[in-house]
Scaffold this motif. Structure first.
Motif, PDB file in Angstrom:
ATOM      1  N   GLY A  33     -28.667  16.254 -40.845  1.00 56.96           N
ATOM      2  CA  GLY A  33     -28.373  15.415 -39.938  1.00 56.96           C
ATOM      3  C   GLY A  33     -29.749  14.509 -39.643  1.00 56.96           C
ATOM      4  N   TRP A  34     -30.828  15.262 -39.654  1.00 54.97           N
ATOM      5  CA  TRP A  34     -32.126  14.510 -39.383  1.00 54.97           C
ATOM      6  C   TRP A  34     -32.341  13.731 -40.630  1.00 54.97           C
ATOM      7  N   ILE A  35     -32.307  14.291 -41.796  1.00 54.27           N
ATOM      8  CA  ILE A  35     -32.455  13.647 -43.302  1.00 54.27           C
ATOM      9  C   ILE A  35     -31.542  12.424 -43.319  1.00 54.27           C
ATOM     10  N   MET A  36     -30.372  12.803 -42.956  1.00 54.01           N
ATOM     11  CA  MET A  36     -29.242  11.642 -42.995  1.00 54.01           C
ATOM     12  C   MET A  36     -29.820  10.426 -42.209  1.00 54.01           C
ATOM     13  N   LYS A  37     -30.081  10.735 -40.946  1.00 56.55           N
ATOM     14  CA  LYS A  37     -30.326   9.659 -39.972  1.00 56.55           C
ATOM     15  C   LYS A  37     -31.589   9.030 -40.871  1.00 56.55           C
ATOM     16  N   GLN A  38     -32.840   9.444 -41.132  1.00 55.58           N
ATOM     17  CA  GLN A  38     -33.868   8.826 -41.882  1.00 55.58           C
ATOM     18  C   GLN A  38     -33.417   8.147 -43.055  1.00 55.58           C
ATOM     19  N   ALA A  39     -32.524   8.531 -43.873  1.00 57.22           N
ATOM     20  CA  ALA A  39     -32.023   7.719 -45.246  1.00 57.22           C
ATOM     21  C   ALA A  39     -31.242   6.704 -44.646  1.00 57.22           C
ATOM     22  N   LEU A  40     -30.437   6.731 -43.539  1.00 56.50           N
ATOM     23  CA  LEU A  40     -29.553   5.457 -43.225  1.00 56.50           C
ATOM     24  C   LEU A  40     -30.492   4.615 -42.254  1.00 56.50           C
ATOM     25  N   THR A  41     -31.436   4.997 -41.646  1.00 53.89           N
ATOM     26  CA  THR A  41     -32.390   4.108 -41.042  1.00 53.89           C
ATOM     27  C   THR A  41     -33.199   3.279 -42.076  1.00 53.89           C
ATOM     28  N   ALA A  42     -33.524   3.937 -43.007  1.00 53.93           N
ATOM     29  CA  ALA A  42     -34.441   3.149 -43.998  1.00 53.93           C
ATOM     30  C   ALA A  42     -33.453   2.267 -44.916  1.00 53.93           C
ATOM     31  N   TRP A  43     -32.332   2.691 -45.118  1.00 51.82           N
ATOM     32  CA  TRP A  43     -31.404   1.854 -45.649  1.00 51.82           C
ATOM     33  C   TRP A  43     -31.002   0.558 -45.121  1.00 51.82           C
ATOM     34  N   LEU A  44     -30.743   0.799 -43.716  1.00 45.89           N
ATOM     35  CA  LEU A  44     -30.436  -0.339 -42.825  1.00 45.89           C
ATOM     36  C   LEU A  44     -31.486  -1.383 -42.573  1.00 45.89           C
ATOM     37  N   ASP A  45     -32.852  -0.763 -42.586  1.00 44.32           N
ATOM     38  CA  ASP A  45     -33.960  -1.638 -42.487  1.00 44.32           C
ATOM     39  C   ASP A  45     -34.003  -2.443 -43.891  1.00 44.32           C
ATOM     40  N   GLN A  46     -33.884  -1.735 -44.975  1.00 44.30           N
ATOM     41  CA  GLN A  46     -33.978  -2.545 -46.354  1.00 44.30           C
ATOM     42  C   GLN A  46     -33.073  -3.552 -46.518  1.00 44.30           C
ATOM     43  N   GLU A  47     -31.804  -3.098 -46.084  1.00 44.43           N
ATOM     44  CA  GLU A  47     -30.774  -4.574 -46.000  1.00 44.43           C
ATOM     45  C   GLU A  47     -30.997  -5.600 -45.169  1.00 44.43           C
ATOM     46  N   GLU A  48     -31.570  -5.301 -43.865  1.00 47.32           N
ATOM     47  CA  GLU A  48     -31.685  -6.233 -42.947  1.00 47.32           C
ATOM     48  C   GLU A  48     -33.098  -7.283 -43.516  1.00 47.32           C
ATOM     49  N   GLU A  49     -33.922  -6.661 -44.003  1.00 39.94           N
ATOM     50  CA  GLU A  49     -35.149  -7.332 -44.825  1.00 39.94           C
ATOM     51  C   GLU A  49     -34.386  -8.049 -45.981  1.00 39.94           C
ATOM     52  N   ARG A  50     -33.602  -7.535 -46.699  1.00 32.46           N
ATOM     53  CA  ARG A  50     -32.973  -8.497 -47.787  1.00 32.46           C
ATOM     54  C   ARG A  50     -32.241  -9.675 -47.186  1.00 32.46           C
ATOM     55  N   GLU A  51     -31.570  -9.385 -46.108  1.00 31.61           N
ATOM     56  CA  GLU A  51     -30.926 -10.432 -45.569  1.00 31.61           C
ATOM     57  C   GLU A  51     -31.757 -11.522 -45.040  1.00 31.61           C
TER      58      GLU A  51
END
Length: 89
Positions: A33-51
């Motif tokens: 769960g910790w790793i999935m939360k880290q990965a999801l947070t990083a992906w969302l940050d990346q997508e927000e920056e792309r937007e």
């Protein structure tokens, strides 16, 4: 963050990805769960920056802040020469 509300999410992932996740969790001595939360947070940050960058670029286009295609092509063509042009601005 200890008092933050949470929500359980379920996702079906390929077995090979789940196995990699389990190996990483073991290696890092962290929960899946910790790793999935880290990965999801990083992906969302990346997508927000792309937007954000896309909105910024579209605003530049709307304001006429663009570089002529021919100027870019001339610059690109010059990169393989002994005397490259400065990057167009």
């Amino acid at each position: 963050m200890a008092n933050s509300a949470t929500k359980v999410l379920t996702a079906h992932v390929p077995l090979s990805l789940a196995e990699k996740l389990d190996l990483m969790a073991e290696r890092l001595e962290r929960s899946r769960g910790w790793i999935m939360k880290q990965a999801l947070t990083a992906w969302l940050d990346q997508e927000e920056e792309r937007e954000r960058l896309t909105r910024e670029a579209l605003s530049d286009v709307d304001n006429g802040n663009v570089i002529d295609h021919q100027a870019v092509q001339a610059w690109v063509d010059s990169l393989s020469t002994d005397d490259p042009l400065p990057a167009p601005r």
